[in-house]
Every structure is written in structure tokens, then in C-alpha cells.
Design a protein around this motif. Structure first.
Motif, PDB file in Angstrom:
ATOM      1  N   LEU A   1     -10.800   6.486 -10.280  1.00  0.00           N
ATOM      2  CA  LEU A   1     -11.222   5.262 -10.937  1.00  0.00           C
ATOM      3  C   LEU A   1     -11.944   4.360  -9.953  1.00  0.00           C
ATOM      4  N   ASP A   2     -12.820   3.517 -10.481  1.00  0.00           N
ATOM      5  CA  ASP A   2     -13.470   2.557  -9.600  1.00  0.00           C
ATOM      6  C   ASP A   2     -12.516   1.394  -9.329  1.00  0.00           C
ATOM      7  N   ALA A   3     -12.920   0.510  -8.404  1.00  0.00           N
ATOM      8  CA  ALA A   3     -12.041  -0.579  -7.972  1.00  0.00           C
ATOM      9  C   ALA A   3     -11.656  -1.505  -9.122  1.00  0.00           C
ATOM     10  N   ASP A   4     -12.589  -1.809 -10.006  1.00  0.00           N
ATOM     11  CA  ASP A   4     -12.268  -2.689 -11.133  1.00  0.00           C
ATOM     12  C   ASP A   4     -11.205  -2.084 -12.036  1.00  0.00           C
ATOM     13  N   ALA A   5     -11.355  -0.798 -12.328  1.00  0.00           N
ATOM     14  CA  ALA A   5     -10.376  -0.123 -13.190  1.00  0.00           C
ATOM     15  C   ALA A   5      -9.013  -0.044 -12.515  1.00  0.00           C
ATOM     16  N   LEU A   6      -9.010   0.245 -11.208  1.00  0.00           N
ATOM     17  CA  LEU A   6      -7.743   0.277 -10.485  1.00  0.00           C
ATOM     18  C   LEU A   6      -7.089  -1.106 -10.458  1.00  0.00           C
ATOM     19  N   ARG A  34       6.441   0.656  -8.500  1.00  0.00           N
ATOM     20  CA  ARG A  34       6.049   1.705  -7.552  1.00  0.00           C
ATOM     21  C   ARG A  34       4.654   2.225  -7.879  1.00  0.00           C
ATOM     22  N   GLN A  35       4.372   2.401  -9.170  1.00  0.00           N
ATOM     23  CA  GLN A  35       3.038   2.846  -9.572  1.00  0.00           C
ATOM     24  C   GLN A  35       1.988   1.795  -9.214  1.00  0.00           C
ATOM     25  N   ALA A  36       2.325   0.521  -9.421  1.00  0.00           N
ATOM     26  CA  ALA A  36       1.403  -0.554  -9.048  1.00  0.00           C
ATOM     27  C   ALA A  36       1.148  -0.515  -7.546  1.00  0.00           C
ATOM     28  N   ALA A  37       2.188  -0.294  -6.759  1.00  0.00           N
ATOM     29  CA  ALA A  37       2.034  -0.238  -5.300  1.00  0.00           C
ATOM     30  C   ALA A  37       1.149   0.933  -4.881  1.00  0.00           C
ATOM     31  N   ALA A  45      -6.671   0.856   0.849  1.00  0.00           N
ATOM     32  CA  ALA A  45      -7.213   1.922   1.702  1.00  0.00           C
ATOM     33  C   ALA A  45      -8.738   1.967   1.619  1.00  0.00           C
ATOM     34  N   ARG A  46      -9.271   1.649   0.458  1.00  0.00           N
ATOM     35  CA  ARG A  46     -10.724   1.645   0.273  1.00  0.00           C
ATOM     36  C   ARG A  46     -11.395   0.440   0.934  1.00  0.00           C
ATOM     37  N   ASP A  47     -10.646  -0.649   1.089  1.00  0.00           N
ATOM     38  CA  ASP A  47     -11.227  -1.888   1.624  1.00  0.00           C
ATOM     39  C   ASP A  47     -10.171  -2.615   2.460  1.00  0.00           C
ATOM     40  N   PRO A  48      -9.820  -2.058   3.632  1.00  0.00           N
ATOM     41  CA  PRO A  48      -8.665  -2.546   4.389  1.00  0.00           C
ATOM     42  C   PRO A  48      -8.795  -3.954   4.970  1.00  0.00           C
ATOM     43  N   GLY A  49      -9.977  -4.476   5.092  1.00  0.00           N
ATOM     44  CA  GLY A  49     -10.143  -5.821   5.642  1.00  0.00           C
ATOM     45  C   GLY A  49     -10.256  -6.901   4.590  1.00  0.00           C
ATOM     46  N   ASN A  50     -10.070  -6.548   3.334  1.00  0.00           N
ATOM     47  CA  ASN A  50     -10.228  -7.479   2.224  1.00  0.00           C
ATOM     48  C   ASN A  50      -8.906  -8.218   1.982  1.00  0.00           C
ATOM     49  N   ARG A  53      -7.217  -7.703  -1.362  1.00  0.00           N
ATOM     50  CA  ARG A  53      -6.582  -6.377  -1.474  1.00  0.00           C
ATOM     51  C   ARG A  53      -5.249  -6.362  -0.727  1.00  0.00           C
ATOM     52  N   ILE A  54      -5.212  -6.992   0.442  1.00  0.00           N
ATOM     53  CA  ILE A  54      -3.963  -7.068   1.204  1.00  0.00           C
ATOM     54  C   ILE A  54      -2.937  -7.865   0.411  1.00  0.00           C
ATOM     55  N   PHE A  55      -3.351  -9.016  -0.130  1.00  0.00           N
ATOM     56  CA  PHE A  55      -2.443  -9.856  -0.910  1.00  0.00           C
ATOM     57  C   PHE A  55      -1.901  -9.089  -2.118  1.00  0.00           C
ATOM     58  N   ASP A  56      -2.788  -8.434  -2.863  1.00  0.00           N
ATOM     59  CA  ASP A  56      -2.356  -7.698  -4.060  1.00  0.00           C
ATOM     60  C   ASP A  56      -1.350  -6.611  -3.702  1.00  0.00           C
ATOM     61  N   HIS A  57      -1.621  -5.902  -2.619  1.00  0.00           N
ATOM     62  CA  HIS A  57      -0.685  -4.847  -2.222  1.00  0.00           C
ATOM     63  C   HIS A  57       0.638  -5.445  -1.743  1.00  0.00           C
ATOM     64  N   ALA A  58       0.557  -6.565  -1.036  1.00  0.00           N
ATOM     65  CA  ALA A  58       1.784  -7.241  -0.598  1.00  0.00           C
ATOM     66  C   ALA A  58       2.655  -7.610  -1.794  1.00  0.00           C
TER      67      ALA A  58
END
Length: 171
Positions: A1-6, A34-37, A45-50, A53-58
Motif C-alpha cells: 500500500l502507499d503511505a496514504d493508505a497505510l 499490534r496491527q497498527a504498530a 521505515a519508509r521515512d525514518p526522519g519524519n 511518522r515517529i509520533f504516529d508509531h510512538a
């Protein structure tokens, strides 16, 4: 999936997890988180300096830890809370003046401290609460009328005092 879909997938999974958790279905809530994580981890992983993206994963990692903690799965909860703290630290490194990201560090330390305190690991809990308080104090000083921030500050003082009391440090 692309980033928007993910991104849409992860937001939907967060919503499913939160609703299931509110309904008392921690097992399926944990599966959703867990699935969200996994999804937010892929985005990171696709954009590690964003920072977003860091906040969402956190946030995903926090929820995995929170529900695991509620279920008494403290080993998984502790690992998730430590990861959450790591990601919060990355956010602050990206933008040290961002108070919201500084608050994430305080939340991460507080969550980890609470888990450690409840496991009787008082020296580690004290360090976590002291760090959370050090982060919170300047934010609270800048926001004296923000009830949420002042409440968080008070909670950190209380937790730190409780840990020190357990350690026999009554000062």
C-alpha cells in the motif's frame, strides 16, 4: 500500500483498538494495536526522519504497552513503554523546542515509572518519575493557566514522592 493508505489503515486500527478497549475487550484491542504498530512501523521505515511518522508509531507502541499493562502482561508492556520512550526522545531530538514532543517524553517516563513502581522496582521508578518531572517543570512554568499541564505536573510530583517514600527517602 502507499503511505496514504497505510496511514488510513493505522488510524482505523487505532480507532478499533480504542473502542474495543473501552468495551472491555482487551484481547482484540491488543490485536488491533499490534496491527497498527506494524503499519506505523512500516511507514516509519519508509521515512525514518519524519517527525509525524515517529509520533504516529510512538502512539501505536504506547497503546500496545498500555493494553498489555492492563492485561497484566508486564514484560510486553515494559518493552513497549521503553520503545515509546525511545521514540519520544527521537521527536525531541528533531525539534527540541516543541513542547508537545517534550510532553511525550514526560508521558513515556511516567508510564514506565508507574509500571516499575507497581512491580516494586522503586529505584528505577524514581529515576523515571524524576526525569518526567524535570521535563514537565519548564513546560508548566510557561503554561501556568493550562489545567491539563498543571495536573500532569502535580501527578509527577506525587508519583516521585511515592517512589521516594518506598525507598525510605522521606525528605
Amino acid at each position: 500500500l502507499d503511505a496514504d493508505a497505510l496511514g488510513r489503515r493505522s488510524r482505523a486500527l487505532h480507532l478499533v483498538g480504542e473502542v474495543r478497549d473501552l468495551r472491555g475487550d482487551s484481547e482484540t484491542a491488543l490485536v488491533a494495536f499490534r496491527q497498527a504498530a506494524t503499519t506505523t512501523g512500516e511507514l516509519l521505515a519508509r521515512d525514518p526522519g519524519n517527525g509525524q511518522r515517529i509520533f504516529d508509531h510512538a502512539q501505536s507502541v504506547f497503546w500496545v504497552g498500555y493494553v498489555a499493562y492492563q492485561r497484566g502482561e508486564t514484560k510486553e508492556a515494559e518493552a513497549a513503554f521503553r520503545d515509546y520512550r525511545k521514540y519520544a526522545g527521537q521527536l525531541v531530538k528533531l525539534d527540541p523546542k516543541n513542547a508537545d514532543w517534550q510532553m511525550e517524553v514526560a508521558y513515556a517516563e511516567s508510564n514506565l515509572g508507574t509500571l516499575l513502581y507497581n512491580k516494586g522496582r522503586y529505584p528505577e521508578a524514581e529515576r523515571a518519575f524524576a526525569t518526567a518531572l524535570r521535563v514537565m517543570e519548564p513546560i508548566a512554568a510557561r503554561k501556568p493557566d493550562d489545567i491539563a499541564v498543571q495536573t500532569e505536573l502535580t501527578e509527577q510530583i506525587s508519583w516521585l514522592a511515592s517512589a521516594r517514600e518506598k525507598l525510605g527517602r522521606h525528605e
